[in-house]
Write an enzyme that holds these catalytic residues in place. Structure first.
Site, PDB file in Angstrom:
ATOM      1  N   LYS A   1       0.846  -1.199   0.000  1.00 54.98           N
ATOM      2  CA  LYS A   1       0.000   0.000   0.000  1.00 54.98           C
ATOM      3  C   LYS A   1       0.880   1.247   0.000  1.00 54.98           C
ATOM      4  O   LYS A   1       1.589   1.502   0.969  1.00 54.98           O
ATOM      5  CB  LYS A   1      -0.906   0.040   1.236  1.00 54.98           C
ATOM      6  CG  LYS A   1      -1.962   1.141   1.104  1.00 54.98           C
ATOM      7  CD  LYS A   1      -2.664   1.481   2.388  1.00 54.98           C
ATOM      8  CE  LYS A   1      -1.949   2.515   3.188  1.00 54.98           C
ATOM      9  NZ  LYS A   1      -1.810   3.831   2.529  1.00 54.98           N
TER      10      LYS A   1
ATOM     11  N   GLU B   1      10.330   1.312  10.084  1.00 49.04           N
ATOM     12  CA  GLU B   1      11.288   2.359   9.704  1.00 49.04           C
ATOM     13  C   GLU B   1      10.582   3.684   9.952  1.00 49.04           C
ATOM     14  O   GLU B   1       9.768   4.128   9.138  1.00 49.04           O
ATOM     15  CB  GLU B   1      11.677   2.199   8.227  1.00 49.04           C
ATOM     16  CG  GLU B   1      12.290   0.855   7.885  1.00 49.04           C
ATOM     17  CD  GLU B   1      13.655   0.647   8.531  1.00 49.04           C
ATOM     18  OE1 GLU B   1      14.328   1.644   8.849  1.00 49.04           O
ATOM     19  OE2 GLU B   1      14.054  -0.508   8.738  1.00 49.04           O
TER      20      GLU B   1
ATOM     21  N   CYS C   1      13.746  11.414   6.149  1.00 49.59           N
ATOM     22  CA  CYS C   1      13.762  10.952   7.545  1.00 49.59           C
ATOM     23  C   CYS C   1      15.129  11.186   8.183  1.00 49.59           C
ATOM     24  O   CYS C   1      15.222  11.358   9.390  1.00 49.59           O
ATOM     25  CB  CYS C   1      13.366   9.488   7.614  1.00 49.59           C
ATOM     26  SG  CYS C   1      14.340   8.453   6.522  1.00 49.59           S
TER      27      CYS C   1
ATOM     28  N   GLU D   1       9.587  15.991  15.422  1.00 48.71           N
ATOM     29  CA  GLU D   1      10.259  15.913  14.117  1.00 48.71           C
ATOM     30  C   GLU D   1       9.739  17.098  13.277  1.00 48.71           C
ATOM     31  O   GLU D   1       8.563  17.433  13.347  1.00 48.71           O
ATOM     32  CB  GLU D   1       9.871  14.583  13.457  1.00 48.71           C
ATOM     33  CG  GLU D   1      10.552  14.337  12.138  1.00 48.71           C
ATOM     34  CD  GLU D   1      10.070  13.031  11.464  1.00 48.71           C
ATOM     35  OE1 GLU D   1       8.925  12.619  11.694  1.00 48.71           O
ATOM     36  OE2 GLU D   1      10.868  12.441  10.726  1.00 48.71           O
TER      37      GLU D   1
HETATM   38  P1  NAD Z   1       2.362   8.135   8.132  1.00 48.89           P
HETATM   39  O1  NAD Z   1       2.731   7.310   9.287  1.00 48.89           O
HETATM   40  O2  NAD Z   1       1.309   9.151   8.309  1.00 48.89           O
HETATM   41  O3  NAD Z   1       1.851   7.197   6.931  1.00 48.89           O
HETATM   42  C1  NAD Z   1       2.663   6.184   6.395  1.00 48.89           C
HETATM   43  C2  NAD Z   1       1.781   5.134   5.749  1.00 48.89           C
HETATM   44  O4  NAD Z   1       1.013   4.485   6.746  1.00 48.89           O
HETATM   45  C3  NAD Z   1       0.792   5.668   4.738  1.00 48.89           C
HETATM   46  O5  NAD Z   1       0.738   4.797   3.650  1.00 48.89           O
HETATM   47  C4  NAD Z   1      -0.517   5.661   5.512  1.00 48.89           C
HETATM   48  O6  NAD Z   1      -1.665   5.551   4.703  1.00 48.89           O
HETATM   49  C5  NAD Z   1      -0.349   4.425   6.360  1.00 48.89           C
HETATM   50  N1  NAD Z   1      -1.165   4.361   7.578  1.00 48.89           N
HETATM   51  C6  NAD Z   1      -1.736   5.380   8.279  1.00 48.89           C
HETATM   52  N2  NAD Z   1      -2.375   4.882   9.365  1.00 48.89           N
HETATM   53  C7  NAD Z   1      -2.203   3.545   9.349  1.00 48.89           C
HETATM   54  C8  NAD Z   1      -2.607   2.491  10.224  1.00 48.89           C
HETATM   55  N3  NAD Z   1      -3.318   2.708  11.321  1.00 48.89           N
HETATM   56  N4  NAD Z   1      -2.222   1.230   9.913  1.00 48.89           N
HETATM   57  C9  NAD Z   1      -1.486   0.985   8.826  1.00 48.89           C
HETATM   58  N5  NAD Z   1      -1.082   1.937   7.955  1.00 48.89           N
HETATM   59  C10 NAD Z   1      -1.430   3.205   8.221  1.00 48.89           C
HETATM   60  O7  NAD Z   1       3.715   8.776   7.571  1.00 48.89           O
HETATM   61  P2  NAD Z   1       3.903   9.774   6.362  1.00 48.89           P
HETATM   62  O8  NAD Z   1       3.374  11.106   6.740  1.00 48.89           O
HETATM   63  O9  NAD Z   1       3.404   9.151   5.105  1.00 48.89           O
HETATM   64  O10 NAD Z   1       5.501   9.824   6.253  1.00 48.89           O
HETATM   65  C11 NAD Z   1       6.297  10.684   6.994  1.00 48.89           C
HETATM   66  C12 NAD Z   1       6.940   9.968   8.158  1.00 48.89           C
HETATM   67  O11 NAD Z   1       7.656   8.832   7.689  1.00 48.89           O
HETATM   68  C13 NAD Z   1       7.972  10.824   8.878  1.00 48.89           C
HETATM   69  O12 NAD Z   1       7.836  10.644  10.253  1.00 48.89           O
HETATM   70  C14 NAD Z   1       9.300  10.267   8.387  1.00 48.89           C
HETATM   71  O13 NAD Z   1      10.381  10.485   9.260  1.00 48.89           O
HETATM   72  C15 NAD Z   1       8.972   8.821   8.255  1.00 48.89           C
HETATM   73  N6  NAD Z   1       9.894   8.166   7.333  1.00 48.89           N
HETATM   74  C16 NAD Z   1      10.770   7.251   7.826  1.00 48.89           C
HETATM   75  C17 NAD Z   1      11.686   6.644   6.982  1.00 48.89           C
HETATM   76  C18 NAD Z   1      12.671   5.626   7.478  1.00 48.89           C
HETATM   77  O14 NAD Z   1      13.239   4.912   6.644  1.00 48.89           O
HETATM   78  N7  NAD Z   1      12.917   5.521   8.775  1.00 48.89           N
HETATM   79  C19 NAD Z   1      11.693   6.970   5.634  1.00 48.89           C
HETATM   80  C20 NAD Z   1      10.779   7.907   5.168  1.00 48.89           C
HETATM   81  C21 NAD Z   1       9.880   8.494   6.023  1.00 48.89           C
END
Ligand code: NAD
Length: 490
Positions: free
Chosen positions: A164, A238, A272, A363
């Site tokens: 997804k 991650e 990130c 963050e």
């Molecule tokens: P997010 O957590 O809002 O969403 C990530 C994904 O999770 C999306 O596809 C979303 O639809 C899905 N999601 C939302 N609620 C869910 C649930 N209850 N169960 C399962 N899936 C669910 O994050 P974002 O805003 O898309 O991304 C930004 C964040 O990601 C930042 O905190 C960033 O630091 C982190 N990030 C981490 C890495 C890493 O490798 N550590 C890399 C990129 C981004």
């Protein structure tokens, strides 16, 4: 707006000019379940497929991505607001991780001989097996890399995948799926579902997924961990970061300033592992602030002829603006221009904000860096480790011994010396965080192993009618074992 979500569709917009790009149907829970059943059935054979077959499929996939390079760059830029060079870098890094994983599959997952210790008549080894069906959930900030890299690792480890993408940036994955289908003709091995948290949550909780790889925020990662824990479902998380950069007094000022600005501003800070906090030794602090402020004012942000692109997502834009507003009352804010129209945040440096400011507690995920002085190395380590996040960190300076000592005390999954972000491009290095930044690894051999189960094997090199520790040996065995323990372990 980058996405409008209604009951059954995702309407996707370009964050730079709000142009509508496409509409995709949201996957219903019934469709998700059907796809998971298809993945489960396909896994029955694919889980036991040869490494050669997997390598062939993933190499075909890689070649087809290259053929569609321009379409990927265009789609990534349109749905995220990135600059062309950033889109191209994303394609390049994705291909490099894919190349590495294919090439090193046997080394990572081939049978590994083990010593049988005292049991000289036994032969022992470890094999890596597919887990079954992998559920992968990705965020919006790097819609290609953060999809391709876990996808390739899961498939090479022999799993089928239901993935997804973020509801904010589904178009890159839509293209990726078309490319996979065309390259391999094996649509059942990799399927895509579209939607927001509800669809992600159903993928995680389904009894048909055997492992979850989630990249995203710490808040959602925690929810996923809570769902997976009672099911003992393996999970790779991650999550977010708030990466520190420690600058020692003997650091090269020129390199440090350029690295900090690129590390904090590229991809509009929506990485990130962006540099979010600088801690500079007091002897170099004032000079660094002066040079950073001057250099920052040369970095342009906006639609035309600029380095820093748009913020991709509206909620993120509001969060960054709020943090800057809060910081203005708690520290000095240096910005290259004002926040005007559009979703552009000018490169920003916040000087010495107080620890209770929002920018020090959350963050940021935008083109904003804070800078503080420190007196001793102990203080630098304490400050760097002070947020609970631990994704990566950097140290700038010349004294290798001192840097080595410092880097071992930094609680983070990666430490770069006199560099930033670039470790992500080294495909042989495992990537993953400490603490609030998550658990488990992607990339490197560790990434392939994260999607695998380890099975221990043993067989007899020489086989007797029975073993001396089996029933029926009487006093002889006990006496011999006592003697052996005294001789061997005393
Ligand atoms: P997010 O957590 O809002 O969403 C990530 C994904 O999770 C999306 O596809 C979303 O639809 C899905 N999601 C939302 N609620 C869910 C649930 N209850 N169960 C399962 N899936 C669910 O994050 P974002 O805003 O898309 O991304 C930004 C964040 O990601 C930042 O905190 C960033 O630091 C982190 N990030 C981490 C890495 C890493 O490798 N550590 C890399 C990129 C981004």
């Amino acid at each position: 707006m980058s996405v409008r979500i209604s009951n059954d569709v995702l309407q996707v917009f370009n964050p730079v000019n709000q142009e509508e790009l496409s509409t995709l149907p949201i996957t219903s829970l019934q469709e998700l379940n059907e796809k998971l059943h298809i993945a489960k059935t396909a896994a029955e054979n694919y889980n036991f497929s040869s490494f050669f077959r997997r390598q062939k499929l993933l190499s075909q996939f890689r070649r087809e991505i290259v053929k569609n390079m321009d379409a990927f760059v265009e789609t990534i830029c349109k749905e995220t607001g990135k600059k062309e060079a950033e889109g191209l870098m994303e394609v390049f890094i994705s291909l490099e991780h894919l190349r590495y994983a294919v090439k090193n599959l046997y080394e990572a997952l081939g049978p590994q001989k083990r010593r049988s210790g005292l049991l000289l008549t036994k032969k022992a080894w470890v094999e890596y097996e597919a887990m079954g069906v992998a559920g992968i959930i990705s965020p919006w900030n790097y819609p290609l890399i953060l999809t391709v890299s876990p996808l390739a690792e899961a498939l090479l480890a022999g799993n089928t995948v239901v993935l997804k993408p973020s509801e904010q940036t589904p178009l890159t994955t839509e293209l990726l799926k078309k490319v996979w289908d065309k390259a391999t003709g094996m649509g059942d091995l990799f399927q895509v579902v579209y939607g927001a948290g509800e669809v992600g949550s159903a993928l995680v909780s389904s009894s048909l997924t055997d492992v979850i790889c989630f990249t995203g925020s710490t808040a959602v990662g925690r929810k996923i961990a809570e769902v997976c824990a009672p099911m003992f479902k393996p999970v790779i998380l991650e999550l977010g970061g708030k990466d520190p950069m420690i600058v020692l007094e003997d650091a090269s000022l020129k390199r440090t300033v350029q690295a900090a600005i690129w590390g904090g501003m590229s991809n509009a800070g929506q990485t990130c592992i962006s540099v979010e906090r600088i801690y500079a030794h007091e002897n170099i602090y004032s000079q660094l602030v002066e040079n950073m402020s001057a250099s920052l004012k040369k970095v342009k942000c906006g639609v035309e002829d600029s380095e820093v692109g748009s913020i991709s997502v509206e909620v993120s834009l509001e969060k960054i603006k709020n943090q800057i507003k809060d910081a203005e009352s708690k520290g000095e804010v240096i910005q290259n221009g004002a926040i005007t129209e559009g979703w552009f945040i000018p490169p920003t440096l916040v000087i010495n904000p107080s620890p209770d400011s929002k920018i020090m507690q959350e963050e940021t995920f935008g083109p904003v860096i804070t800078i503080h002085p420190f007196k001793t190395d102990e203080e630098a380590v304490k400050l760097a480790n002070g947020t609970g996040y631990g994704l990566s960190a950097s140290i700038f300076g010349k004294n290798r011994k001192r840097i080595r000592k410092l880097s071992r005390r930094i609680q983070a999954g990666a430490v770069s010396v006199n560099d930033v972000l670039t470790h992500y491009g080294i495909a042989d290095l495992p990537f993953g965080g400490y603490g609030l930044s998550g658990i488990g690894k992607v990339h490197g051999k560790e990434g392939l192993r994260a999607f695998s189960r380890q099975k221990a094997y043993m067989l007899n090199r020489v086989q007797f009618g029975s073993e001396i520790w089996w029933y029926g040996q009487g006093d002889f065995f006990r006496g011999a074992l006592r003697k052996f323990i005294k001789i061997f372990y005393a």
